[in-house]
Enzyme design. Structure first.
Site, PDB file in Angstrom:
ATOM      1  N   LYS A 283      12.490  11.671 -71.556  1.00 13.40           N
ATOM      2  CA  LYS A 283      12.434  10.284 -71.986  1.00 13.40           C
ATOM      3  C   LYS A 283      11.874  10.216 -73.402  1.00 13.40           C
ATOM      4  CE  LYS A 283      11.497   6.879 -69.170  1.00 13.40           C
ATOM      5  NZ  LYS A 283      10.880   5.951 -68.189  1.00 13.40           N
ATOM      6  N   GLU A 368      10.771  -0.705 -52.098  1.00 13.19           N
ATOM      7  CA  GLU A 368      10.181  -2.001 -51.784  1.00 13.19           C
ATOM      8  C   GLU A 368       9.993  -2.218 -50.285  1.00 13.19           C
ATOM      9  OE1 GLU A 368      12.310  -2.262 -55.717  1.00 13.19           O
ATOM     10  OE2 GLU A 368      12.841  -1.549 -53.712  1.00 13.19           O
ATOM     11  N   ARG A 396      14.603  -7.248 -51.867  1.00  8.64           N
ATOM     12  CA  ARG A 396      15.038  -6.018 -51.219  1.00  8.64           C
ATOM     13  C   ARG A 396      14.196  -5.689 -49.986  1.00  8.64           C
ATOM     14  NH1 ARG A 396      16.169  -1.727 -55.994  1.00  8.64           N
ATOM     15  NH2 ARG A 396      17.755  -1.048 -54.513  1.00  8.64           N
TER      16      ARG A 396
END
Length: 632
Positions: A283, A368, A396
């Site tokens: 990243k 979640e 979700r």
């Protein structure tokens, strides 16, 4: 340097142009892509670090596969900026996440190269598998590629799809963009060697030939060979799990080595059945500030590309920061308090808590459903869990909220960030529906603060409530009411009148109190901060209805089934007949752009509220403070 001045990139108007380049030109194209990304995101804000990490992977995928005929599904969608640059949207990148401009995520209405819309994570393998099965049904040789990464493999849905795909004869390629999210050990020379070996035609020829030889051997010999192969591979490679799920695992592959990437993808393109390529990227690659702190450059505002320093004007504390400070203060007084987040430590304001109370902090990854049921289990045995979650992500875990928390009346507090419109992130991240889907759940107390001080008190209210509760607050800053350091709760179900007026009563929920007050001054209307969506203050509602000729509900939520509907139902239950105007988000998905501008377009600023009230009363819609509504 402007992107139009980059010599190679200026010639790229489609992936066909990429495929016409000689391989030796691709590293230069990668450098130009990074320069263009940094230049554009520094001006518009957006997701930076993950996109810098996917530059070579994006080039290689478009170089090898015949997009858009071959379906390329990006997951998570915020790593698709290089894809946008290579698919005819270079000039439009200056409008990224701006009103009327490019979306920050793949969008099927934006480009034929965006095979599937992916704002939430961990959906790509399911979608790409569906596309692979559709290709098989039509007899097409079209390939389906899911690029999953940036933590998205931590979600159960990804493994549900892998489990299903491995049992099917479908030409699906899953590319794991592993950007150091603890899925595998660091890649070294040995791992690179095995990655090249396992992707070679020689290896696959030997492997398939070995299977044919072993097929005529006794069962014991075949089982011994299989276990030996998996044991050796499992010692040096992280692919055993994926092989057991039915995938042919290849990797790890250096995600910044274009030669290795292209050679591997060309080999995989010719293979049948489910394939899994493990690519390791970094990243922030190529931009030192982002490499040094990829979390800080995950999602950024405007910044100086030379220094990496923010150029976004400073503001007061956001609701997220108010929550983070409250959480630490409350934890000092309540030893049972624990905090749970589904991979949103920075976004939900939990950095300070995680550092001060590491043993009471739980980041469950992009999971979640697990986060909510984990909280339920903790609450069942005496802890006081606080689930910090975005409104759009709570969608979700709806079944867990109902079945595991509310049905058992467990004291779980949901700190719901990004309630309402979220501006540049657009409809995939807008919390437009939470009041509608929450208020129908029995036992759940639902609050929406009108300012920072109210937010802190509501969080304390939820923490002390012996049952499930939710505090729903918007993105960004409030009106500037600095809270004190106390942790005093509110009486549950009690509204407050914040302006006395005549004729019209504006019943405002949460973020709508501030524009309601501005409109109320012009209309000489009463303004009620309703505070609680559930339970409603029925006594206050009945009193207000008795003294006004028009009631107006205001909410930054879909009007369908929202807080205004709750008021309508309550009035009906009380037998009160009074004209009611319900103002909220319209029945459509609201696109990305500046949040205040979007609210104005939805009629939820002071001008829009005044216009709507005057129109309902049949009065001229002149926005003139001198034309206050006179009492009858």
């Amino acid at each position: 340097m402007p992107c139009s001045d980059l010599p190679l990139l200026a010639r790229i108007d489609s992936p066909d142009a990429v495929r016409r380049l000689p391989m030796e030109a691709l590293p230069a194209l990668a450098r130009e892509l990074r320069d263009c990304l940094i230049e554009n995101v520094s001006r518009t804000g957006g997701h930076l670090a993950a996109n810098l990490g996917t530059v070579e992977l994006t080039i290689a995928l478009h170089y090898v596969f015949n997009t858009p005929h071959d379906r390329l599904v990006w997951d998570v969608g915020h790593q698709s900026y290089p894809h946008k640059l290579l698919t005819g949207r270079r000039e439009a990148m200056a409008t990224l996440r701006q009103h009327g401009g490019l979306s920050g995520f793949p969008n099927i209405d934006e480009s034929r190269y965006d095979a599937f819309g992916t704002g939430h994570s961990s959906t790509s393998i399911s979608a790409a598998l569906g596309m692979a099965l559709a290709a098989r049904a039509s007899g097409s040789r079209r390939r389906a590629i899911a690029v999953i990464g940036d933590g998205a493999m931590t979600a159960g849905m990804a493994f549900e799809a892998l489990n299903h795909a491995g049992d099917l004869d479908a030409d699906l390629l899953v590319v794991l963009n592993d950007n150091e999210m603890s899925i595998s050990p660091n890649v070294g020379g040995l791992s690179n060697y095995f990655g090249r070996l396992l992707s070679s035609r020689l290896y696959h020829g030997m492997r398939e030939g070995g299977k044919r030889v072993l097929s005529v051997m006794p069962d014991g010999v075949r089982e011994l060979a299989r276990r030996t192969e998996e044991h050796v591979k499992g010692m040096v490679l992280p692919g055993t799990l994926f092989e057991e799920l039915g995938f042919n695992y290849i990797g790890p592959v250096d995600g910044h080595d274009l030669d290795d990437l292209i050679r591997t993808l060309r080999t995989v393109r010719e293979l049948n059945g489910p394939q899994f390529v493990h690519v390791v990227t970094r990243k922030g690659k190529g931009y030192p500030p982002a490499e040094a702190n990829p979390c800080a450059y995950h999602g950024v505002g405007r910044f100086d590309p030379k220094t990496g320093k923010s150029t976004t004007p400073g503001t007061g504390p956001s609701y997220t920061e108010i929550f983070g400070q409250w959480l630490c203060d409350a934890a000092e007084q309540e030893p049972r308090l624990v905090a749970i987040t589904p991979a949103m430590r920075e976004g939900s304001g939990l950095v300070a808590f995680s550092e001060r109370f590491p043993e009471r902090y739980f980041d469950v990854g992009i999971a979640e459903q697990h986060a909510v049921t984990l909280a339920a289990g903790m609450a069942r045995d005496g802890l006081r869990p606080v689930v910090a979650i975005y409104s759009t992500f709570l969608q979700r875990a709806y079944d867990q909220l109902i079945h595991d928390v509310a049905l058992q009346r467990l004291p779980v507090l949901f700190a719901i960030d990004r309630g309402g419109l979220v501006g540049p992130d657009g409809p995939t991240h807008a919390g437009a529906f939470d009041l509608s889907f929450l208020r129908c759940i029995p036992e759940l107390v639902i609050m929406a603060p009108s300012d920072e001080a109210e937010c802190r008190r509501m969080l304390s209210t939820g923490l002390h409530h012996n049952g499930p509760s939710a505090v729903r607050y918007p993105r960004g800053c409030g009106p500037g009411h600095t809270p004190d350091a106390t942790l005093e709760p509110l009486p549950i179900g009690q509204a407050r009148v914040v302006r006395e007026g005549c004729e019209v009563a504006l019943l405002a929920f949460g973020s709508m109190v501030a524009p309601a007050l501005a409109a109320g001054e012009r209309l000489d209307a009463s303004v009620v901060d309703m505070r609680f969506i559930k339970p409603l203050d029925l006594a206050r509602l009945q009193s207000v209805a008795a003294n006004h000729t028009l009631l107006v509900t205001l909410e930054e939520n879909a009007t369908a089934g929202g807080a205004g509907s709750a008021v309508a139902e309550a009035l009906n239950g009380l037998g009160v007949e009074r004209p009611l105007l319900q103002l909220g988000l319209p029945d459509r998905f609201i696109e990305h752009g500046d949040r205040q501008r979007l609210l104005a377009e939805c009629g939820l600023d002071a001008d829009g509220i005044e216009r709507a009230v005057r129109a309902r009363l049949g009065l001229p819609c002149q926005l003139d403070a001198s034309q206050a509504i006179s009492p009858t």
